[in-house]
Design a protein around this motif. Sequence first.
Motif, short mmCIF file in Angstrom:
data_model
loop_
_atom_site.label_atom_id
_atom_site.label_comp_id
_atom_site.label_asym_id
_atom_site.label_seq_id
_atom_site.Cartn_x
_atom_site.Cartn_y
_atom_site.Cartn_z
N GLN A 97 0.85 -1.20 0.00
CA GLN A 97 0.00 0.00 0.00
C GLN A 97 0.88 1.24 0.00
N SER A 100 -1.74 5.81 1.19
CA SER A 100 -2.97 5.21 1.69
C SER A 100 -3.39 5.82 3.02
N TYR A 113 -4.08 3.12 -2.72
CA TYR A 113 -3.33 2.47 -3.80
C TYR A 113 -2.61 1.23 -3.30
N GLN A 114 -2.66 0.17 -4.12
CA GLN A 114 -1.95 -1.06 -3.77
C GLN A 114 -1.24 -1.64 -4.99
N LEU A 127 -2.25 -2.27 -10.41
CA LEU A 127 -2.66 -1.29 -9.41
C LEU A 127 -4.10 -1.58 -9.01
N TYR A 128 -4.28 -1.80 -7.72
CA TYR A 128 -5.60 -2.01 -7.14
C TYR A 128 -5.81 -0.95 -6.08
N GLU A 129 -7.02 -0.44 -5.95
CA GLU A 129 -7.30 0.51 -4.87
C GLU A 129 -8.14 -0.18 -3.80
N ALA A 190 6.22 6.97 -7.74
CA ALA A 190 5.07 7.87 -7.70
C ALA A 190 5.56 9.31 -7.79
N LEU A 195 1.87 7.19 -11.64
CA LEU A 195 2.26 6.04 -10.84
C LEU A 195 2.77 4.95 -11.76
N ASP A 209 -3.45 9.37 -12.94
CA ASP A 209 -4.71 9.46 -12.20
C ASP A 209 -5.19 10.90 -12.15
N ALA A 215 -7.96 10.55 -6.45
CA ALA A 215 -6.50 10.44 -6.54
C ALA A 215 -5.85 10.92 -5.24
#
Length: 245
Positions: A97, A100, A113-114, A127-129, A190, A195, A209, A215
Motif C-alpha cells: 500500500q 494510503s 493504492y496497492q 494497481l488495485y485501490e 510515484a 504512478l 490518475d 487520486a
Amino acid sequence: MKLLPLVALTFLAAASLHAGEKNLFNGKDLTGWQGVEGFWSVQDGCLTGKTTTENMVKENTFLVWQDGEVGDFELTCKFKLVDLNGDSKGFGNSGIQYRSKVVKPEYFVISGYQADMDTTNKYTGMLYEEKGRGILCLPGQAVTISDTPKDAADAKAKDFKIEVTGSSGTGDEIKGAIKAADWNEYKIIAKGNHLQHFVNGKQTADITDNDANHAALKGVLALQLHKGPTGMTVQFKDMILKTDN
C-alpha cells in the motif's frame, strides 16, 4: 574466511545507500512497523506475514510503516509469496500500500493504492485501490483515469472512467517474468499523479490518475496480509525508500 561482525555489516549497508535513500527495515525486528499481533514477525531476516487455516485474519489487515507519510517517492523491495504448503498452487494474496489511509486503527485496516501480488501471478504488478475504486490497471496496461459526472438514477454507476492508452506487454508476458514461490523485486515510482510499477525490472503498470475526487498525493506505506480460505506466507526484505527530501 573471516566474518564481519553485525555492526560492520550494518555500517556497510548504510554506507551503500545513496542520497535521499532510507532503509525501512533493520533486518532484526519490527521496529518502525506496527500490525496485528500474532500475524507479523521477522523470520530469516525478512518482514514476514503469516496466516494458517487455524489462525486466520478477520479481514484484510496490514503492517504499517510508522515514520510518516510518503508523497513523491521511489520504493524498491524484494518479496516472496507462497501458499499454505510453501508453493504457488494454492491461495496467496498480498500487496504494498502507498499514499494510503488507515481506516480502522484497531485492526490496521488500510484503504488506498496497492501494488498487488498473488501466488498465481495473475494480478502481480497491477494497481488495485483497496476499499476504493478496485482494479485500476491490469498487468501490462498503461491507463488514464478521469472523473465523470455520476448518473444519480443509476446506483451502480461509477464516477470515474479508465481509458487504456498503451501496453508494456500482455498478461502472459508479465507473468512469465515473475518467479512463482520465489524472490522477486518490486519497484514503485510515484511522481504527482503519475504512478508506475515494475517487477524484476519489467514495467507492469503505468497510471495517470486525473480523478480529482479519488487520486491521492500522499499517505502511509503498508504491507498487506489478505484474508483467505487457507493460510499463506508473505515476506519482504531490502526495502529502500528514496525521496527528494
